[in-house]
Design a protein around this motif. Sequence first.
Motif, PDB file in Angstrom:
ATOM      1  N   GLU A   1       2.928  -7.545  -0.611  1.00  0.00           N
ATOM      2  CA  GLU A   1       1.969  -7.514  -1.704  1.00  0.00           C
ATOM      3  C   GLU A   1       2.361  -6.426  -2.690  1.00  0.00           C
ATOM      4  O   GLU A   1       2.612  -5.290  -2.291  1.00  0.00           O
ATOM      5  CB  GLU A   1       0.566  -7.238  -1.170  1.00  0.00           C
ATOM      6  CG  GLU A   1      -0.483  -7.239  -2.269  1.00  0.00           C
ATOM      7  CD  GLU A   1      -1.862  -6.954  -1.726  1.00  0.00           C
ATOM      8  OE1 GLU A   1      -2.682  -7.868  -1.734  1.00  0.00           O
ATOM      9  OE2 GLU A   1      -2.096  -5.807  -1.293  1.00  0.00           O
TER      10      GLU A   1
ATOM     11  N   ASP B   1       0.796  -1.233   0.000  1.00  0.00           N
ATOM     12  CA  ASP B   1       0.000   0.000   0.000  1.00  0.00           C
ATOM     13  C   ASP B   1       0.828   1.283   0.000  1.00  0.00           C
ATOM     14  O   ASP B   1       0.322   2.346   0.340  1.00  0.00           O
ATOM     15  CB  ASP B   1      -0.977   0.018   1.180  1.00  0.00           C
ATOM     16  CG  ASP B   1      -2.093  -0.985   1.013  1.00  0.00           C
ATOM     17  OD1 ASP B   1      -2.462  -1.258  -0.153  1.00  0.00           O
ATOM     18  OD2 ASP B   1      -2.586  -1.511   2.023  1.00  0.00           O
TER      19      ASP B   1
ATOM     20  N   VAL C   1       1.117  -4.358  -6.088  1.00  0.00           N
ATOM     21  CA  VAL C   1      -0.011  -4.027  -6.960  1.00  0.00           C
ATOM     22  C   VAL C   1       0.522  -3.105  -8.052  1.00  0.00           C
ATOM     23  O   VAL C   1       1.081  -2.048  -7.760  1.00  0.00           O
ATOM     24  CB  VAL C   1      -1.146  -3.323  -6.187  1.00  0.00           C
ATOM     25  CG1 VAL C   1      -2.274  -2.955  -7.134  1.00  0.00           C
ATOM     26  CG2 VAL C   1      -1.659  -4.211  -5.064  1.00  0.00           C
TER      27      VAL C   1
ATOM     28  N   LYS D   1       1.330 -11.591  -4.433  1.00  0.00           N
ATOM     29  CA  LYS D   1       1.948 -11.678  -3.110  1.00  0.00           C
ATOM     30  C   LYS D   1       3.255 -12.427  -3.286  1.00  0.00           C
ATOM     31  O   LYS D   1       3.308 -13.429  -4.014  1.00  0.00           O
ATOM     32  CB  LYS D   1       1.043 -12.396  -2.129  1.00  0.00           C
ATOM     33  CG  LYS D   1      -0.196 -11.599  -1.831  1.00  0.00           C
ATOM     34  CD  LYS D   1      -1.004 -12.199  -0.724  1.00  0.00           C
ATOM     35  CE  LYS D   1      -2.241 -11.328  -0.584  1.00  0.00           C
ATOM     36  NZ  LYS D   1      -2.736 -11.166   0.687  1.00  0.00           N
TER      37      LYS D   1
ATOM     38  N   ALA E   1      -5.235  -3.585 -13.158  1.00  0.00           N
ATOM     39  CA  ALA E   1      -4.235  -3.782 -12.108  1.00  0.00           C
ATOM     40  C   ALA E   1      -3.989  -5.268 -11.925  1.00  0.00           C
ATOM     41  O   ALA E   1      -4.875  -6.088 -12.164  1.00  0.00           O
ATOM     42  CB  ALA E   1      -4.694  -3.164 -10.797  1.00  0.00           C
ATOM     43  N   THR E   2      -2.806  -5.584 -11.534  1.00  0.00           N
ATOM     44  CA  THR E   2      -2.463  -6.957 -11.209  1.00  0.00           C
ATOM     45  C   THR E   2      -1.826  -6.967  -9.829  1.00  0.00           C
ATOM     46  O   THR E   2      -1.097  -6.049  -9.472  1.00  0.00           O
ATOM     47  CB  THR E   2      -1.538  -7.587 -12.275  1.00  0.00           C
ATOM     48  OG1 THR E   2      -1.355  -8.950 -11.967  1.00  0.00           O
ATOM     49  CG2 THR E   2      -0.202  -6.880 -12.349  1.00  0.00           C
ATOM     50  N   THR E   3      -2.156  -7.978  -9.080  1.00  0.00           N
ATOM     51  CA  THR E   3      -1.671  -8.094  -7.710  1.00  0.00           C
ATOM     52  C   THR E   3      -0.942  -9.417  -7.551  1.00  0.00           C
ATOM     53  O   THR E   3      -1.393 -10.441  -8.057  1.00  0.00           O
ATOM     54  CB  THR E   3      -2.854  -8.051  -6.713  1.00  0.00           C
ATOM     55  OG1 THR E   3      -3.577  -6.844  -6.924  1.00  0.00           O
ATOM     56  CG2 THR E   3      -2.378  -8.121  -5.283  1.00  0.00           C
TER      57      THR E   3
ATOM     58  N   SER F   1      -0.631  -1.011 -11.446  1.00  0.00           N
ATOM     59  CA  SER F   1      -1.774  -0.505 -12.212  1.00  0.00           C
ATOM     60  C   SER F   1      -1.278   0.050 -13.535  1.00  0.00           C
ATOM     61  O   SER F   1      -0.352   0.864 -13.563  1.00  0.00           O
ATOM     62  CB  SER F   1      -2.475   0.613 -11.440  1.00  0.00           C
ATOM     63  OG  SER F   1      -2.931   0.144 -10.202  1.00  0.00           O
TER      64      SER F   1
END
Length: 182
Positions: free
Chosen positions: A129, A94, A131, A151, A147-149, A133
Motif C-alpha cells: 500500500e 506504513d 500513501v 494498493k 492524501a491518496t492511497t 500526502s
Amino acid sequence: MKSLYKYLIAMLAILLMSTALSLAAPAAGEEPADTRTLDARVQELKKEVKALNRDLFILEEELLFPASTQLALFLSIDVGEFFRLDSVQVKIDDTVVANHLYTQRELGALERGGVQRLYIGNVKSGEHELVASFRGPGPNNREYRRATTVKFTKGSAAKFMELKILDVSRKLQPEFVVKQWE
C-alpha cells in the motif's frame, strides 16, 4: 559498496597521474611510441575514466536496486490555479520512505514539465500500500492537505509509479493521481 566505488575512483586517479608523469618524462634514449601530444593523451585518459565512472555508477545502481525488488516513484505536476505544492510525504506499508519540501526553483522546474525522482528503493514481491500526502495552499489560498492511497502488486520486474497532481477545472479542485507504468 560506496567505499569500493571510491576506492576504484581513487585507483583510477592514481593510474591517470602516474601515466601522465611517465609520459611527461620518457627515459633517455627511448623514442616515445605514441606521437600524440601529452595533452591529447591526458584528455583520452580522462574520457576513459569518465566512461569507467559511468559504468561503475550503473553497476552500483544494479547491485543496490536489483530489478526484482526495485520500486521507483516519480512526481509530476500540472497545477497552478487550484494548488501549489509545498511538501510531499510518501509511505509504503506504513513506513515513511520519502519526505520533500519544495523550493520555488524546484516548483518552477516541475511546472515547466519536469519530473522528480522522489524515491528509489527495494520492495519485496507481493501486495503493498502506498500513501502519498500532499500539502500546500489550495483553493482560495487556504491550507490544503490531501492524501491518496493506492494498493499495488510488486512482481518480479522493476516497478515504476508516477504521482501526478492535476488541476481539475470542472471541480475547481486539484486531483492527485497515481499512475503505474508498465
